[in-house]
Motif scaffolding. Structure first.
Motif, PDB file in Angstrom:
ATOM      1  N   LYS A 343      45.857  30.854  43.936  1.00 54.27           N
ATOM      2  CA  LYS A 343      46.672  31.191  45.115  1.00 54.27           C
ATOM      3  C   LYS A 343      46.354  32.607  45.583  1.00 54.27           C
ATOM      4  N   MET A 344      46.178  33.490  44.606  1.00 52.78           N
ATOM      5  CA  MET A 344      45.883  34.891  44.920  1.00 52.78           C
ATOM      6  C   MET A 344      44.560  34.990  45.678  1.00 52.78           C
ATOM      7  N   ILE A 345      43.567  34.250  45.210  1.00 54.36           N
ATOM      8  CA  ILE A 345      42.269  34.244  45.898  1.00 54.36           C
ATOM      9  C   ILE A 345      42.429  33.655  47.305  1.00 54.36           C
ATOM     10  N   GLY A 346      43.325  32.649  47.400  1.00 54.08           N
ATOM     11  CA  GLY A 346      43.590  32.042  48.707  1.00 54.08           C
ATOM     12  C   GLY A 346      44.124  33.067  49.690  1.00 54.08           C
ATOM     13  N   VAL A 347      44.940  34.003  49.192  1.00 49.17           N
ATOM     14  CA  VAL A 347      45.536  35.032  50.061  1.00 49.17           C
ATOM     15  C   VAL A 347      44.540  36.160  50.331  1.00 49.17           C
ATOM     16  N   THR A 348      43.894  36.646  49.262  1.00 46.38           N
ATOM     17  CA  THR A 348      43.036  37.834  49.426  1.00 46.38           C
ATOM     18  C   THR A 348      41.612  37.472  49.855  1.00 46.38           C
ATOM     19  N   GLY A 349      41.251  36.189  49.723  1.00 46.64           N
ATOM     20  CA  GLY A 349      39.874  35.791  50.001  1.00 46.64           C
ATOM     21  C   GLY A 349      39.010  36.138  48.805  1.00 46.64           C
ATOM     22  N   SER A 350      37.718  35.914  48.893  1.00 46.57           N
ATOM     23  CA  SER A 350      36.882  36.164  47.715  1.00 46.57           C
ATOM     24  C   SER A 350      36.295  37.575  47.719  1.00 46.57           C
ATOM     25  N   ASN A 351      36.789  38.421  48.644  1.00 44.00           N
ATOM     26  CA  ASN A 351      36.323  39.806  48.689  1.00 44.00           C
ATOM     27  C   ASN A 351      36.903  40.591  47.501  1.00 44.00           C
ATOM     28  N   PRO A 352      36.041  41.025  46.562  1.00 41.47           N
ATOM     29  CA  PRO A 352      36.566  41.718  45.371  1.00 41.47           C
ATOM     30  C   PRO A 352      37.299  43.017  45.702  1.00 41.47           C
ATOM     31  N   ASN A 353      36.880  43.702  46.789  1.00 40.12           N
ATOM     32  CA  ASN A 353      37.532  44.969  47.139  1.00 40.12           C
ATOM     33  C   ASN A 353      39.008  44.757  47.495  1.00 40.12           C
ATOM     34  N   ILE A 354      39.263  43.659  48.196  1.00 39.36           N
ATOM     35  CA  ILE A 354      40.663  43.363  48.554  1.00 39.36           C
ATOM     36  C   ILE A 354      41.434  42.961  47.299  1.00 39.36           C
ATOM     37  N   LEU A 355      40.767  42.222  46.426  1.00 42.74           N
ATOM     38  CA  LEU A 355      41.418  41.797  45.184  1.00 42.74           C
ATOM     39  C   LEU A 355      41.754  43.007  44.303  1.00 42.74           C
TER      40      LEU A 355
END
Lengths: 464, 150
Positions: A343-355
């Motif tokens: 779900k977290m990846i769904g929100v932040t996308g696969s961009n590691p910087n945002i994660l």
């Protein structure tokens, strides 16, 4: 009073129900809903019923076992006994240091500084607080820093509040510099495989950078208090009484105690190399070295051994951690954290910087209200689940560490160090710091240092 | 033997509104280390002792700092004494006071004193009004007398 407790209790039940519904909306299965609801009960209990948190944790883990949400074998596995034993070993060593007068000796170093100026005092408080928090835990560190600051402020007849706040801010920042500074350090190290050397090479310089910034910020923020102290130092001149105020006998014991602690730190710093030489699993020595030295201390001072274990080890907190880790592990066991990670990846996308940013800021804001161990224990299985989604975990671990430590500066209840320091201030000086008196400086320091860490973690490939 | 047989009757007590200065003067005059604090209804609400005063004078963290020796008197002590002397007894007294009933056996009183680490215990009647006080010394004297050692 009873009404207040009843209201809090109703609020707690409401929060658990909301957590249950949210879990359902996210797509949890019934077992995952039970696991998350019980884990959130423990988290909310630390917020609403601090004195009952261990009781709630006991009930929660029993419920997880009875409902077969987790089996006994896995509950014990997730309890992270290795982390608890490491903390027990360190607490015994800190108990020895206290007994031989190490901390009192540190205070004398502080009191004996000649040619004191306010700026030098601020620099000393910040650097000492941060480094002491790096070597022993933040709570022990802040207690002695506050004692020294109060003596100096009493002597120069100045208000201690700004200097206490500076020390607490530096302590929380300093606690991120090594594995030893904060229980979340060793927790992250044991789950991530990061070594003491990794912390020294990566976390320590970043901590120093944050410290430099806060020294600059507080020099401006508290410029009036600094000017006032300078005036008083000039008026009262040499601090002769302070220089002679206390002594620490007998010196032989102090030297031995210092030697033992220095050796412990030396071997901890070499643990990874020794593990490689001896073919041991990562962090085996990191976790056993404090136990080896604590065992040695208990043989050397055998008459005091029982006292070290019974009085110097904070069993109340450690038992809470133990059960909390088991509950957090249950989230992973039931697969709830895998769902959350997706779900977290769904929100932040696969961009590691945002994660990285999401983990850093959520843990910073979360630990401004909650005990950072609670928050990090919840986050660890989520971060571990991200590995299956092919993410590089290392920057995420650093984000979690720094978020958990730096967020503690934002509010006056953000970390145990804050609560201990303000408790002493209230008891000694009858001074109660209001929420907002802390909040503005705490928020500024918290936001700026978290932003610095975010930038560094994103910009420097070194942290990947 | 019961505690009512050996207790000191007509106990001097303190009001919660008495200042620390007056209370300390009374302790020094009477050569004792503590007195019970009684409210308007003759009910015991606290215990005021020299130890409580000393505890308020020295920093609360002294036992946590570990081993050290004071070579000088901290400058803050003087101010603390001045502030403390103007406080009321109710602000310094210990509120969790142990009491014993006047019909309590001596051995039970001795047990409470040992296990709870207290030097003296106020004695109350059935309505919880204070009727006396018993100290460790009183118990020892009574035992010695009873066994006719002296």
């Amino acid at each position: 009073m009873t009404n207040r407790i009843a209201l809090k209790f109703i609020f707690l039940i409401l929060l658990i129900i909301i957590a249950g519904f949210l879990g359902n909306a996210i797509g949890f299965n019934p077992t995952q809903i039970v696991a998350t609801s019980i884990f959130f009960t423990s988290i909310f209990a630390t917020l609403l019923f601090w004195n009952f948190r261990l009781a709630v944790a006991f009930l929660g883990i029993s419920l997880l076992l009875i409902t077969k949400t987790v089996d006994l074998e896995n509950a014990i596995k997730f309890a992270s006994l290795e982390v608890i034993l490491f903390l027990v070993g360190m607490m015994v060593l800190v108990g020895l240091l206290k007994e031989v007068g190490f901390f009192a000796w540190l205070i004398t170093l502080f009191l004996r500084v000649r040619n004191l100026t306010a700026k030098r005092f601020i620099l000393m408080i910040s650097v000492f607080s941060a480094l002491l928090a790096c070597c022993v835990d933040e709570v022990t560190s802040i207690m002695f820093m506050v004692a020294a600051i109060l003596e100096i402020c009493d002597y120069f007849e100045v208000e201690p509040i700004p200097f206490i706040i500076i020390s607490v801010l530096a302590t929380n920042i300093g606690s991120s510099g090594t594995v030893l500074g904060n229980p979340i350090g060793i927790l992250i190290a044991s789950k991530s495989g990061l070594t003491f050397e990794d912390f020294i090479v990566k976390a320590f310089p970043l901590m120093c950078l944050c410290l430099l910034f806060i020294i600059f910020i507080i020099s401006i923020w508290y410029r009036k208090a600094i000017k006032r102290l300078d005036g008083k130092i000039k008026e009262l001149q040499a601090n002769e009484i302070l220089i002679r105020l206390i002594s620490v006998p007998p010196e032989k014991q102090l030297k031995r105690g210092l030697g033992i602690f220095a050796l412990t730190l030396f071997f901890i710093s070499l643990h990874h190399r020794l593990e490689n030489i001896w073919g041991l699993e990562t962090n085996t020595l990191l976790l056993s070295i404090p136990l080896i030295f604590a065992g040695g201390v208990m043989i050397w001072r055998r008459n005091r051994a029982r006292r070290y274990i019974e009085q110097e080890v904070d069993w109340w907190t450690l038992l809470f951690f133990l059960i909390l880790f088991a509950q957090a592990g249950t989230l992973k066991y039931t697969g709830a954290t895998d769902v959350l990670a997706k779900k977290m990846i769904g929100v932040t996308g696969s961009n590691p910087n945002i994660l990285i940013g999401a983990i850093l800021w959520i843990s910073a804001i979360g630990s401004s209200i909650l005990d950072n161990v609670v928050l990090v224990a919840a986050f660890i299985p989520i971060v571990q689940s991200l590995q299956a989604l092919h993410f590089n975990l290392q920057p995420l671990w650093w984000a979690l560490l720094f978020g958990g430590c730096l967020g503690g500066n934002i509010t006056l209840i953000g970390s145990t160090a804050n609560i201990v320091a303000l408790g002493i201030l209230e008891k000694e000086k009858n001074i109660r710091i209001t929420f907002f008196k802390w909040f503005w400086i705490g928020l500024s320091v918290g936001l700026i240092t978290t932003a610095i860490v975010w930038l560094v973690l994103i910009a420097l490939p070194f942290y990947r | 033997m019961k505690v009512k047989d050996i207790m000191t009757r007509g106990v001097k007590s303190l009001s919660p509104h008495t200042t620390i200065r007056e209370a300390l003067n009374l302790l020094l005059e009477m050569h004792i280390s503590g007195l019970p604090v009684i409210n308007e209804n003759n009910k015991i609400i606290g215990m005021f002792t020299e130890k409580d005063v000393l505890r308020n004078l020295l920093p609360s963290y002294i036992d946590k700092v570990g081993n050290f020796v004071y070579e000088e008197n901290p400058k803050s002590i003087k101010k603390k004494i001045q502030d403390l002397l103007n406080l009321k007894v109710s602000q310094v007294m210990r509120k969790d006071v142990l009491i014993v009933d006047e019909d309590t056996a001596l051995c039970e009183v001795a047990r409470i004193m040992l296990t709870q680490r207290t030097r003296r215990l106020p004695v109350v009647d059935k309505d919880k009004n204070i009727v006396g006080i018993v100290a460790r010394e009183d118990i020892l004297k009574a035992y010695i007398k009873e066994s006719s050692i002296i």
